[in-house]
Design an enzyme around this catalytic site. Structure first.
Site, PDB file in Angstrom:
ATOM      1  N   HIS A  62       0.815  -1.210   0.000  1.00 30.07           N
ATOM      2  CA  HIS A  62       0.000   0.000   0.000  1.00 30.07           C
ATOM      3  C   HIS A  62       0.853   1.267   0.000  1.00 30.07           C
ATOM      4  CE1 HIS A  62       0.229  -0.420   4.531  1.00 30.07           C
ATOM      5  NE2 HIS A  62       0.279   0.896   4.458  1.00 30.07           N
ATOM      6  N   ASP A 198       1.314  -7.892   2.132  1.00 34.42           N
ATOM      7  CA  ASP A 198       1.382  -6.447   1.914  1.00 34.42           C
ATOM      8  C   ASP A 198       2.831  -5.983   1.734  1.00 34.42           C
ATOM      9  OD1 ASP A 198       0.930  -3.750   1.801  1.00 34.42           O
ATOM     10  OD2 ASP A 198      -0.323  -3.651   3.589  1.00 34.42           O
ATOM     11  N   SER A 627       4.053   2.177   8.328  1.00 28.48           N
ATOM     12  CA  SER A 627       3.793   1.201   7.268  1.00 28.48           C
ATOM     13  C   SER A 627       5.067   0.926   6.488  1.00 28.48           C
ATOM     14  CB  SER A 627       2.721   1.722   6.319  1.00 28.48           C
ATOM     15  OG  SER A 627       1.476   1.784   6.962  1.00 28.48           O
TER      16      SER A 627
END
Length: 749
Positions: A62, A198, A627
């Site tokens: 992402h 991810d 992240s």
């Protein structure tokens, strides 16, 4: 969320007790290679880490989503199909993408606050701090060689200087299809158990002489001072883990008054406005593949904090966070009142905070809607970007106007590449209706109110008018305008008129009132935090996150979200197959992944039970910006990739919950399995240092290699050479000898 340069003084002993096997110098060092050299701030909004000596960089799917989407077309849909470069010449450049690598940081509190105390007027204090922090950053930049800034900590009680090397040539190397990288989609977002792969991979390039450079075919892969080995061994509950990265922003010193504003205004409004926008976008995305690709990144970004706000409000209510803050505030007030000198300094702090928030609350909704509704509408955001051009035209500065128009052209290209007018038009009608209905009429500009009146409150008709007459929603018209811009044309453009009227009204009539209250609030918050630390001298406090590099340490750990339920600390590929739903885009499983699963073809990436672990959880403290952060074991090896937090701890930006807070991570074994077995990218596997701690003596080989006489002498020579260079020596010789091993180094200017 600890500052790495302070680990040795504040945390090292505790970290050793929990399982750390590295020295503090191996975590953070200015003179020697350390973990910090493997960590980058990715694009200014995420974290990444080097996993090879050739600049191979790992981050979340992402985080790389925008870059992946920018290269995707209906013919080459990398979002759907994935992408893997089998050689470096296939890697894809990304204009505007950069990474920042920390060179060093310094405590400059004394320099910034010299001569400033609690009696210094706030305006003077702010001016002095701004002047000094800018001067310190400018000096440290060495005429632009480094990216530098000074950030405040503990609500303005401390200041630190950060010095970074910025590399602007960052190329896409590999990404799994979104069916893996986003498996679970919005349904699973912020949830555990998870089964998401991810991750995405990039490579950082530099000029042949080693300096940062913009994209060029002549550039070569960056050689990091340190890269992370990847451990594929089993993990057990209680195993040490640390997360190194760039958490965005927390507000854990916020009082009960601020929390009420977050819950009742910010989160409530964000949920309401984004819900409609997401639904309207989704209607159009479901109709057409090209529109889906255009809006994929925007949809994911908007959805993320929409869901977060829902979870945060629920968590604050469940944890009774506001009630807990009130108890803390009562203790603070009693402490302040117990001593005359303390009362003089801290006695009115909480009442000042309450007064400031009372005024802010009155005008805060206008600020929230300005960002979420007005600038949250694509056409109005594009119109807002015309402001520098308009100001230059208004001032009659032709040269400035020409430059402003030229600067807008690449933004226009990027805007229309991912723009679909019918979707934006629906969003405009919905969000402008909310703005008109929810914002106090005396806080709305007359132009906007008259426009609504002209169309009898019919926002669909208002949208027809705006989208038929504004140049910002038509690529050809906008480019024609930029080729020959005029002040009159902008003043007659309805989209520009609306956004300009709302922003001017906010600046002139609302912002000054809010600024006055914020200044009062800043001083009171600063004193409150200073008082808290003084009141609890034996407690070691960490500062709120502010997008600067931090380290969090903890352990692999399961948790119980509710009575009678226990969540295991890891998930497997079995769970992916259980969730599979070919009719739901969020739970599609690629055919090849199913084939590998059915054959149990996991290679060396299965755990000792024969399972392929997909994700796992730790109790590390993270937030947005983390992240893509590496999850690192006690030996300094990468064991996973942080990508999310759990629903039960959505209060994390406001308060840490030791019982529920979990960091959701992609397992290193699933990562390598996907690169190796699924993608067949053996070229990338060959670059990495892979350690299997399940094998007897595993990890010892790398450690032994680092301790050979050759390596020890080489490290000693390098360390001495670095010290000499820092001390300004232009010519020197170094010679080290141990047994029959000799290392020589001679430097000449």
């Amino acid at each position: 969320m600890w500052l790495p340069m302070l680990i040795k003084r504040l945390n090292y002993t505790d970290m050793q007790k929990q399982g750390l096997q590295l020295t503090a110098e191996e975590i953070y060092s200015v003179n020697n290679s350390s973990l910090k050299d493997a960590i980058v701030q990715f694009g200014g909004f995420c974290t990444g880490e080097f996993i090879s000596p050739e600049g191979l960089l790992l981050t979340n799917h992402h985080c790389g989503y925008g870059a992946i989407q920018s290269h995707s077309t209906t013919e080459h849909d990398y979002l759907t199909d994935g992408f893997w470069a089998t050689s470096k010449d296939q890697e894809l450049p990304n204009e505007g993408l950069f990474v920042d690598i920390l060179h060093h940081m310094d405590d400059v509190t004394g320099k910034v606050l010299e001569g400033i105390d609690n009696n210094t007027p706030e305006e003077q204090r702010a001016q002095l701090i701004a002047q000094r922090t800018q001067a310190l950053a400018k000096e440290a930049s060495e005429n632009g060689k480094y990216v530098t800034y000074v950030r405040d900590f503990f609500n303005g009680n401390e200041f630190y200087l950060f010095v970074y090397n910025r590399y602007n040539d960052v190329r896409l190397v590999g990404t799994p299809p979104s069916s893996i990288g986003k498996f679970g989609g919005d349904t699973d977002n912020w949830m555990w158990p998870r089964h998401t792969g991810d991750f995405s991979m990039f490579r950082v390039y530099m000029a042949p002489d080693g300096s940062p450079a913009t994209y060029s075919k002549e550039n070569v892969p960056y050689k990091p001072a340190h890269h992370l080995p990847i451990n594929i061994g089993d993990k057990e509950p209680g195993d040490f883990s640390m997360v190194f990265g760039f958490p965005g922003r927390t507000k854990r010193f916020m009082t009960s008054h601020g929390l009420k504003l977050e819950v009742n205004q910010l989160n409530k409004s964000r949920i309401k406005l984004r819900n409609d926008k997401l639904n309207l976008w989704k209607e159009e995305m479901d109709k057409d593949a090209a529109t889906r690709i255009k809006y994929a990144s925007k949809y994911a970004s908007t959805s993320n904090y929409y869901k977060y706000s829902i979870g945060q409000n629920e968590g604050i209510k469940r944890m009774r966070t506001i009630e807990g803050k009130l108890v803390d505030e009562d203790k603070f007030q009693n402490w302040a009142n117990a001593d005359a000198s303390r009362k003089a300094t801290y006695g009115n702090v909480l009442s000042d905070i309450a007064d400031a928030y009372a005024t802010i609350e009155k005008y805060n909704l206008g600020s929230v809607y300005l960002n979420e509704a007005v600038l949250g509408t694509e056409s109005l955001l594009m119109a807002y970007r015309m402001a520098p051009l308009y100001n230059a035209l208004k001032a009659g500065n032709k040269e400035a106007a020409q430059k402003a128009a030229q600067d807008l052209k690449p933004r226009v290209d990027a805007f229309f590449k991912d723009y679909y007018k019918p979707a934006d038009k629906k969003v405009f009608a919905a969000l402008m209706k909310y703005y008109y209905e929810d914002i106090a009429k005396d806080q709305q500009p007359e132009y906007f109110k008259n426009l609504v009146k002209k169309y009898n409150g019919n926002f669909n008709k208002l949208a027809d008018y705006v989208y038929s007459n504004s140049v910002v929603v038509d690529e050809q018209k906008l480019n024609n305008f930029l080729a020959n811009p005029s002040q009159k044309a902008l003043e007659n453009d309805p989209a520009f008129q609306i956004v300009n009227a709302i922003i001017e009204n906010y600046r002139n009539n609302i912002a000054p009132k809010v600024a006055e209250s914020n200044a009062k609030l800043d001083k009171a918050n600063r004193l409150y935090v200073a008082g808290l630390r003084l009141m609890n001298p034996d407690k070691v406090y960490y500062p709120d996150a502010n997008s600067t590099i931090r380290l969090s340490y903890g352990a692999v750990k399961d948790y119980s979200p509710q009575d009678g339920v226990l969540y295991n600390y890891y998930t497997t590929l079995d769970g992916v197959m259980s969730k599979e739903d070919p009719n739901n885009e969020e739970f599609v499983v690629p055919a090849k992944l199913k084939q590998l699963y059915q054959a149990k073809d996991y290679g060396r990436y299965a755990n000792s039970k024969g399972e392929l672990v997909t994700d796992f959880i730790t109790n590390n403290d993270i937030t947005g910006g983390n992240s893509g952060s590496p999850v690192i074991n006690g030996k300094g090896e990468l064991i996973g990739l942080a990508f999310d937090g759990n629903w039960e701890a959505m209060t994390g930006d406001l308060v840490y919950d030791p019982d529920y807070k979990r960091c959701i991570n992609m397992d290193s074994r699933y990562l390598l399995f996907l690169i190796d077995k699924f993608a067949g990218a053996q070229n990338l596997i060959n670059e990495m240092t892979i350690v299997d701690s399940n094998s007897p003596g595993a990890g010892d080989a790398a450690k032994a290699e680092a301790k050979t006489p050759q390596a020890e002498l080489l490290n000693a020579v390098v360390n001495e050479a670095q010290q000499n260079l820092q001390n300004g020596k232009e010519e020197f010789k170094i010679e080290k000898k141990k047994g029959d091993v000799k290392v020589k180094l001679q430097i000449k200017d």
